[in-house]
Design an enzyme around this catalytic site. Structure first.
Site, PDB file in Angstrom:
ATOM      1  N   LYS A   1      -6.210  54.256-127.674  1.00 28.78           N
ATOM      2  CA  LYS A   1      -6.893  54.643-128.916  1.00 28.78           C
ATOM      3  C   LYS A   1      -8.407  54.516-128.779  1.00 28.78           C
ATOM      4  O   LYS A   1      -9.167  55.411-129.195  1.00 28.78           O
ATOM      5  CB  LYS A   1      -6.401  53.748-130.057  1.00 28.78           C
ATOM      6  CG  LYS A   1      -7.324  53.658-131.274  1.00 28.78           C
ATOM      7  CD  LYS A   1      -6.744  52.722-132.314  1.00 28.78           C
ATOM      8  CE  LYS A   1      -7.615  51.554-132.649  1.00 28.78           C
ATOM      9  NZ  LYS A   1      -8.800  51.834-133.427  1.00 28.78           N
ATOM     10  N   ASN A   2      -8.861  53.416-128.198  1.00 29.91           N
ATOM     11  CA  ASN A   2     -10.298  53.160-128.131  1.00 29.91           C
ATOM     12  C   ASN A   2     -11.012  53.998-127.076  1.00 29.91           C
ATOM     13  O   ASN A   2     -12.240  53.997-127.007  1.00 29.91           O
ATOM     14  CB  ASN A   2     -10.552  51.664-127.882  1.00 29.91           C
ATOM     15  CG  ASN A   2     -10.188  50.829-129.092  1.00 29.91           C
ATOM     16  OD1 ASN A   2     -10.346  51.265-130.222  1.00 29.91           O
ATOM     17  ND2 ASN A   2      -9.679  49.632-128.851  1.00 29.91           N
TER      18      ASN A   2
ATOM     19  N   ASP B   1     -11.518  48.024-140.028  1.00 33.52           N
ATOM     20  CA  ASP B   1     -10.803  46.772-140.261  1.00 33.52           C
ATOM     21  C   ASP B   1     -11.659  45.754-141.004  1.00 33.52           C
ATOM     22  O   ASP B   1     -12.874  45.687-140.818  1.00 33.52           O
ATOM     23  CB  ASP B   1     -10.378  46.146-138.926  1.00 33.52           C
ATOM     24  CG  ASP B   1      -9.284  46.949-138.241  1.00 33.52           C
ATOM     25  OD1 ASP B   1      -8.505  47.592-138.955  1.00 33.52           O
ATOM     26  OD2 ASP B   1      -9.222  46.924-137.008  1.00 33.52           O
TER      27      ASP B   1
ATOM     28  N   ASP C   1      -8.929  41.826-129.506  1.00 32.92           N
ATOM     29  CA  ASP C   1      -7.882  42.470-130.282  1.00 32.92           C
ATOM     30  C   ASP C   1      -6.501  41.883-130.033  1.00 32.92           C
ATOM     31  O   ASP C   1      -5.560  42.169-130.778  1.00 32.92           O
ATOM     32  CB  ASP C   1      -7.848  43.973-129.983  1.00 32.92           C
ATOM     33  CG  ASP C   1      -8.917  44.741-130.745  1.00 32.92           C
ATOM     34  OD1 ASP C   1      -9.680  44.103-131.487  1.00 32.92           O
ATOM     35  OD2 ASP C   1      -8.983  45.977-130.599  1.00 32.92           O
TER      36      ASP C   1
ATOM     37  N   ARG D   1     -14.153  53.146-138.699  1.00 31.27           N
ATOM     38  CA  ARG D   1     -15.417  52.652-138.155  1.00 31.27           C
ATOM     39  C   ARG D   1     -15.917  53.532-137.014  1.00 31.27           C
ATOM     40  O   ARG D   1     -17.126  53.703-136.829  1.00 31.27           O
ATOM     41  CB  ARG D   1     -15.239  51.214-137.669  1.00 31.27           C
ATOM     42  CG  ARG D   1     -16.507  50.640-137.041  1.00 31.27           C
ATOM     43  CD  ARG D   1     -16.362  49.194-136.676  1.00 31.27           C
ATOM     44  NE  ARG D   1     -17.534  48.729-135.941  1.00 31.27           N
ATOM     45  CZ  ARG D   1     -18.678  48.375-136.478  1.00 31.27           C
ATOM     46  NH1 ARG D   1     -18.826  48.438-137.799  1.00 31.27           N
ATOM     47  NH2 ARG D   1     -19.688  47.955-135.741  1.00 31.27           N
TER      48      ARG D   1
ATOM     49  N   MET E   1     -15.438  36.185-131.923  1.00 31.75           N
ATOM     50  CA  MET E   1     -16.228  37.372-132.221  1.00 31.75           C
ATOM     51  C   MET E   1     -16.242  37.793-133.694  1.00 31.75           C
ATOM     52  O   MET E   1     -17.231  38.355-134.173  1.00 31.75           O
ATOM     53  CB  MET E   1     -15.743  38.535-131.344  1.00 31.75           C
ATOM     54  CG  MET E   1     -15.887  38.221-129.857  1.00 31.75           C
ATOM     55  SD  MET E   1     -15.273  39.517-128.772  1.00 31.75           S
ATOM     56  CE  MET E   1     -16.474  40.813-129.070  1.00 31.75           C
TER      57      MET E   1
END
Length: 428
Positions: free
Chosen positions: A22-23, A117, A312, A93, A334
């Site tokens: 996805k990223n 998110d 994640d 985002r 983070m």
């Protein structure tokens, strides 16, 4: 709003193929606007975030054609708008990833504050630092407006190793005059995918995979046919799920080379897997027991920029730790709100002490009980699914839209592995 209804305590097993990252898909979609020629992207996951990014690309002037097997053809012959639609920006985002390509292609971009998110503050400063260093002029008045008469290469030191800021800087720099050096750059596999895709389009990027990137600007980019890599976050999630349900699972086309730190972290919980080429095999019925650090000390699992343990996956491994004999410290450095979901796990019977917004002490194993849950973000939502699948009784998870933003056909794929899960209600 759709929900998942889950009956837990059944082992997950069988064979599954890893989805596309996805990223990586999201910046590669944005990068397709850097050329007038056709871009063919393969292995794109069928998820909500991808749908929104493609819709934004169409609003900006691109034509998008979907083919079978996660293949998309994108052609941006003309950019008809440099304004990101507000409603779409608020839902994802990654909409900010269009800033670099639009600035490089049209000299301007208007961007509403991006959504995404709810995991704490997510700074945008690094994006604007990089784009202004290349010649962009920034105006902020409830909207972000960036203009540039000309982009010129520069020696940029990012104030944090932000993935999306690195990607925006790269996409702006590939068409800038001269050479750009990006130091303190993010180097995740999805950043590498973007760089490799751009190079196949005619860009000149070196240092790929390191934290210093060298980008020599070119006059024009061409079309390409590019396949993105496997989603190592999804793979890590399925590894955790198989382990806590004591299932025997094979994950094909999983790119094991991107799981070296994930392997070390899971090994601290007694979880192991075997690799055969690109296939990962998680044996069933593993003895889940914490492996103490030297001297019998409680081990710590903490996230870090690549190649450290991915942030994640901290939500996922927190749930896994509840089913492991022993005590573990989870340190999420983070995002200050990511760990708040553990209250729901505690309500299900987990023994967790939330020391502060970043640290949780987990003692296991504990018998989780089914409950009624609400997904706050993609990864915490998947963590709740894993908790529900290893819990006793029935669980109902609301706001599954947040989970499906990052996990392709999740309920359908889990059912194919033996999960007792039903998706109820209308589309979100």
């Amino acid at each position: 709003m759709s929900t998942y209804t889950i009956d837990g305590s059944y082992p997950i097993g069988g064979r599954i193929t890893a989805s596309g990252n996805k990223n990586a898909a999201l910046p590669c979609i944005a990068a397709s606007l850097l050329t007038e020629e056709e871009i063919v992207l393969q292995n794109i996951p069928d998820i909500e975030d991808v749908s929104v990014m493609l819709e934004i690309a169409e609003k900006l002037g691109a034509t998008v054609t979907q083919e079978k097997g996660g293949v998309y053809r994108i052609k941006a012959s003309d950019i008809v708008s440099s304004e990101i639609p507000s409603d779409m920006a608020k839902s994802i985002r990654a909409s900010i990833l269009f800033a670099g390509p639009l600035l490089a292609r049209t000299g301007k971009v208007q961007l509403p504050p991006p959504g995404g998110d709810v995991i704490g503050r997510r700074r945008l400063d690094s994006h604007f630092l990089a784009l202004s260093a290349l010649g962009g002029r920034i105006e902020v008045d409830g909207m972000f407006r960036i203009t540039a008469n000309k982009l010129v290469g520069e020696d940029i030191f990012l104030d944090e190793a932000s993935v999306t800021a690195t990607e925006n800087a790269i996409m702006a720099a590939v068409l800038a005059d001269g050479e750009t050096i990006i130091s303190n750059a993010a180097s995740e596999p999805h950043v590498q995918d973007l760089c490799n895709m751009l190079n196949t389009m005619g860009a000149n990027i070196t240092g790929i995979g390191s934290n210093i990137l060298y980008v020599k600007g070119v006059k024009k980019l061409q079309g390409t046919n590019f396949r993105i890599g496997a989603d190592f976050m999804e793979t890590g999630s399925y590894i955790g799920l198989a382990a806590v349900t004591r299932g025997d699972l094979e994950i094909e086309k999983a790119d094991p080379k991107h799981l070296r730190m994930t392997r070390l972290a899971f090994a601290k919980l007694g979880i192991h897997w075997e690799t055969d080429g690109s296939t990962i095999h998680i044996p069933g019925g593993q003895t889940l027991k914490v492996v103490p650090d030297l001297g019998g000390m409680i081990p710590k699992i903490d996230d870090a920029p690549w190649p450290g343990f991915p942030a994640d996956l901290t939500s996922i491994i927190t749930v896994v730790a509840t089913q492991v004999e022993g005590t573990t410290l989870i340190h999420e450095k983070m995002f200050e709100s990511r760990m708040f979901f553990v209250d729901k796990l505690i309500g299900m019977g987990a023994r967790i002490i939330l020391c502060d917004p970043h640290r949780a002490v987990v003692s296991g194993p504990c018998r989780l009980r089914g409950g009624e849950l609400v997904s706050p973000d993609v990864r915490a939502g998947m963590a709740m699914v894993i908790a529900a699948l290893c819990a006793e009784g029935k669980s109902i998870i609301h706001n599954v839209y947040q989970i499906e933003r990052g996990y392709e056909k999740l309920a359908e794929r889990l059912k194919s592995l033996g999960a007792r899960i039903e998706r109820d209600g209308a589309a979100d």
